[in-house]
Design a protein around this motif. Structure first.
Motif, PDB file in Angstrom:
ATOM      1  N   ARG A  15       0.829  -1.207   0.000  1.00  0.00           N
ATOM      2  CA  ARG A  15       0.000   0.000   0.000  1.00  0.00           C
ATOM      3  C   ARG A  15       0.865   1.260   0.000  1.00  0.00           C
ATOM      4  NH1 ARG A  15      -5.229  -1.258   0.494  1.00  0.00           N
ATOM      5  NH2 ARG A  15      -5.832   0.913   0.791  1.00  0.00           N
ATOM      6  N   GLN A  74      -4.850   0.015  -9.062  1.00  0.00           N
ATOM      7  CA  GLN A  74      -6.301  -0.110  -8.910  1.00  0.00           C
ATOM      8  C   GLN A  74      -6.659  -0.758  -7.570  1.00  0.00           C
ATOM      9  OE1 GLN A  74      -8.812  -1.173 -12.454  1.00  0.00           O
ATOM     10  NE2 GLN A  74      -6.813  -1.681 -13.340  1.00  0.00           N
ATOM     11  N   THR A  75      -5.856  -1.723  -7.152  1.00  0.00           N
ATOM     12  CA  THR A  75      -6.110  -2.391  -5.872  1.00  0.00           C
ATOM     13  C   THR A  75      -6.009  -1.409  -4.712  1.00  0.00           C
ATOM     14  OG1 THR A  75      -5.267  -4.500  -6.717  1.00  0.00           O
ATOM     15  CG2 THR A  75      -5.326  -4.223  -4.329  1.00  0.00           C
ATOM     16  N   VAL A  92      -5.820   2.132  -4.852  1.00  0.00           N
ATOM     17  CA  VAL A  92      -6.546   3.401  -4.962  1.00  0.00           C
ATOM     18  C   VAL A  92      -8.050   3.199  -5.108  1.00  0.00           C
ATOM     19  CG1 VAL A  92      -6.812   5.513  -6.312  1.00  0.00           C
ATOM     20  CG2 VAL A  92      -4.527   4.557  -5.922  1.00  0.00           C
ATOM     21  N   LEU A  93      -8.456   2.279  -5.982  1.00  0.00           N
ATOM     22  CA  LEU A  93      -9.882   2.083  -6.245  1.00  0.00           C
ATOM     23  C   LEU A  93     -10.486   0.959  -5.409  1.00  0.00           C
ATOM     24  CD1 LEU A  93      -9.858   2.490 -10.136  1.00  0.00           C
ATOM     25  CD2 LEU A  93     -10.348   4.223  -8.399  1.00  0.00           C
ATOM     26  N   GLY A  94      -9.706  -0.071  -5.175  1.00  0.00           N
ATOM     27  CA  GLY A  94     -10.168  -1.168  -4.333  1.00  0.00           C
ATOM     28  C   GLY A  94     -11.291  -1.995  -4.916  1.00  0.00           C
ATOM     29  N   ASP A  95     -11.455  -1.954  -6.247  1.00  0.00           N
ATOM     30  CA  ASP A  95     -12.589  -2.667  -6.830  1.00  0.00           C
ATOM     31  C   ASP A  95     -12.173  -3.651  -7.917  1.00  0.00           C
ATOM     32  OD1 ASP A  95     -11.826  -0.924  -8.801  1.00  0.00           O
ATOM     33  OD2 ASP A  95     -13.807  -0.036  -9.124  1.00  0.00           O
ATOM     34  N   ILE A  96     -10.945  -4.152  -7.830  1.00  0.00           N
ATOM     35  CA  ILE A  96     -10.490  -5.162  -8.780  1.00  0.00           C
ATOM     36  C   ILE A  96      -9.956  -6.346  -7.988  1.00  0.00           C
ATOM     37  CG2 ILE A  96      -8.153  -4.183  -8.948  1.00  0.00           C
ATOM     38  CD1 ILE A  96      -8.160  -5.061 -11.914  1.00  0.00           C
TER      39      ILE A  96
END
Length: 215
Positions: A120, A186-187, A189-193
């Motif tokens: 992170r 994406q993992t 920052v967005l957390g939706d993949i």
């Protein structure tokens, strides 16, 4: 021991075992990681790390003389954890096909980038390249080393016929490396993949007909 006929005793410092040193080192690194995740690399001070670890300044400095050294140590450990998964796959004979590599690497990235995980910190570490000359050089070298592994993997795929003749393996390696960093970003920052989505997406990408290419 005696001097002028008098005996006196000099106490010896207790020996510190390697296991103790490793536990203490781990304690400091875990404290530093917690602080970096909570306050950021720039805002965290050594005083924060002393407080988080419950150790004195002298005890911490005995292992890590500066915050920069702590950042480098966490980066090195995280890279080693990734390599432990990746390197066996690309050095086996023949090298693992890309879907198998993605199936192994995706979950490992997700694990290390979970809440509280060292990956992170990656976006902050990348930013150091632009703002911190010393740490930036370290971040750049680490990134280049990891990218070189992907380029080496692409070269092995080309050598074993898994890529069409004449393929630019350097371009392929750089692109695969970019794909992994995109997944990590994406993992975090967005957390939706998810790793499954990564594997599904890579598997659905159009691939050349190797038999036609060889013919």
């Amino acid at each position: 021991m005696s001097r002028n006929g008098r005996s006196f005793y000099i106490p010896l410092m207790p020996k510190v075992s390697a296991a103790h040193r490793e536990r203490r080192r781990r304690q400091i690194l875990d404290a530093a990681l917690a602080c970096f995740l909570r306050k950021g690399l720039h805002e965290t001070s050594m005083q924060d790390i002393f407080g988080e670890s419950g150790l004195s300044a002298g005890a911490v400095y005995r292992y890590f003389p500066s915050k920069d050294e702590l950042i480098k140590a966490i980066t090195a450990e995280t890279s080693a954890a990734m390599n432990a998964t990746f390197v066996p796959l690309i050095t086996q004979d023949p090298p693992a096909p890309l879907p198998a590599v993605i199936a192994a690497i995706g979950p490992r990235i997700a694990e290390l980038a979970r809440e509280g995980g060292p990956l992170r910190l990656a976006p902050q570490a990348w930013a150091l390249v632009l703002s911190e000359p010393g740490l930036g050089d370290h971040a750049r070298e680490t990134m280049a080393m990891l990218r070189d592994l992907w380029i080496a993997y692409a070269a092995r795929l080309a050598e074993t016929g898994a890529l069409p003749p004449g393929t630019d393996h350097v371009a392929v390696g750089k692109t695969m490396f970019a794909l992994m960093h995109g997944f990590l970003l994406q993992t975090v920052v967005l957390g939706d993949i998810t790793p499954d989505e990564l594997a599904t997406g890579v598997g659905a990408l159009p691939r050349p007909d190797l038999r036609a290419a060889r013919g």
